[in-house]
Design an enzyme around this catalytic site. Sequence first.
Site, PDB file in Angstrom:
ATOM      1  N   ASP A   9      -4.534   2.647  -4.693  1.00 19.88           N
ATOM      2  CA  ASP A   9      -4.896   2.628  -6.112  1.00 19.88           C
ATOM      3  C   ASP A   9      -6.082   1.699  -6.407  1.00 19.88           C
ATOM      4  O   ASP A   9      -6.365   0.765  -5.652  1.00 19.88           O
ATOM      5  CB  ASP A   9      -3.708   2.129  -6.949  1.00 19.88           C
ATOM      6  CG  ASP A   9      -2.600   3.167  -7.083  1.00 19.88           C
ATOM      7  OD1 ASP A   9      -2.584   4.132  -6.312  1.00 19.88           O
ATOM      8  OD2 ASP A   9      -1.738   2.979  -7.972  1.00 19.88           O
ATOM      9  N   HIS A  60      -6.258   7.868 -11.828  1.00 21.08           N
ATOM     10  CA  HIS A  60      -5.546   6.630 -12.181  1.00 21.08           C
ATOM     11  C   HIS A  60      -6.066   6.093 -13.514  1.00 21.08           C
ATOM     12  O   HIS A  60      -6.132   4.891 -13.710  1.00 21.08           O
ATOM     13  CB  HIS A  60      -5.720   5.607 -11.050  1.00 21.08           C
ATOM     14  CG  HIS A  60      -4.781   4.441 -11.107  1.00 21.08           C
ATOM     15  ND1 HIS A  60      -3.461   4.551 -11.467  1.00 21.08           N
ATOM     16  CD2 HIS A  60      -4.976   3.124 -10.841  1.00 21.08           C
ATOM     17  CE1 HIS A  60      -2.891   3.347 -11.422  1.00 21.08           C
ATOM     18  NE2 HIS A  60      -3.782   2.465 -11.057  1.00 21.08           N
ATOM     19  N   HIS A  64      -8.152   1.960 -16.644  1.00 21.06           N
ATOM     20  CA  HIS A  64      -7.014   1.122 -16.234  1.00 21.06           C
ATOM     21  C   HIS A  64      -6.491   0.224 -17.349  1.00 21.06           C
ATOM     22  O   HIS A  64      -5.967  -0.859 -17.113  1.00 21.06           O
ATOM     23  CB  HIS A  64      -7.380   0.271 -15.003  1.00 21.06           C
ATOM     24  CG  HIS A  64      -6.214  -0.051 -14.111  1.00 21.06           C
ATOM     25  ND1 HIS A  64      -5.456  -1.186 -14.260  1.00 21.06           N
ATOM     26  CD2 HIS A  64      -5.675   0.612 -13.062  1.00 21.06           C
ATOM     27  CE1 HIS A  64      -4.508  -1.202 -13.320  1.00 21.06           C
ATOM     28  NE2 HIS A  64      -4.618  -0.120 -12.581  1.00 21.06           N
ATOM     29  N   HIS A 154      -3.273  -0.782  -2.369  1.00 21.71           N
ATOM     30  CA  HIS A 154      -4.489  -0.867  -3.189  1.00 21.71           C
ATOM     31  C   HIS A 154      -5.745  -1.008  -2.327  1.00 21.71           C
ATOM     32  O   HIS A 154      -5.784  -1.879  -1.459  1.00 21.71           O
ATOM     33  CB  HIS A 154      -4.394  -2.066  -4.143  1.00 21.71           C
ATOM     34  CG  HIS A 154      -3.292  -1.913  -5.164  1.00 21.71           C
ATOM     35  ND1 HIS A 154      -1.994  -2.255  -4.894  1.00 21.71           N
ATOM     36  CD2 HIS A 154      -3.313  -1.421  -6.430  1.00 21.71           C
ATOM     37  CE1 HIS A 154      -1.241  -1.993  -5.965  1.00 21.71           C
ATOM     38  NE2 HIS A 154      -2.011  -1.490  -6.906  1.00 21.71           N
TER      39      HIS A 154
HETATM   40 ZN    ZN Z   1      -3.709   0.391 -10.803  1.00 19.13          ZN
END
Ligand code: ZN
Length: 191
Positions: A9, A60, A64, A154
Amino acid sequence: MSHIYLTFDDGPDPEFTPRVLDVLARANMHATFFAIGTQARRWPELVRRAAAEGHEIANHSFSHRHPWMMSARSARAEVREGAAVLSEITGHAPNFFRPPHGRMRACMREEAQQGGQKTMLWDLSAIDWGPFGRADKIAERLSRIQGEEVVLMHDGRNEHNKPDELLKVLPQVLVQLSERGLRSRALVKDV
Ligand SMILES: [Zn+2]
């Protein structure tokens, strides 16, 4: 041979995404990258590289923002605009959406569904962020993978992420998974 679904991510990131891609290529494994729209727009060549190497590019959100800290109208726009950036770069709409911080919100799930994206969280987190995001602890958590899990990691350095710590152990983790007959593949819609 059993499958797992590694997911990364908050990228793309000019330093860490290429390193993650190199590690995956050496292990001959595929993953899903939940990219942030603003990052993808800044480094589209990294998105194209990941897609060209057989990875799934997923949404995503555009920037964010925390799903619970904005109006429904903005929340829907975050989903829609994130998908639009990725579509522009890869040439097709993403198949998956993951809300920032894993915070579900009905209107975002609905917006994602309308755009053809399945909302997808995870089964196991590497917790490669914050004070517990140390290489040895990340490796320990990833050693608990049994098979069939969606695993959260991540490649972007957003907020408190520790992709540098993750990358210290990721090559060895992938070797160990291979030895146990576990391979990562990109998310597919029937998962
Ligand atoms: Zn995230």
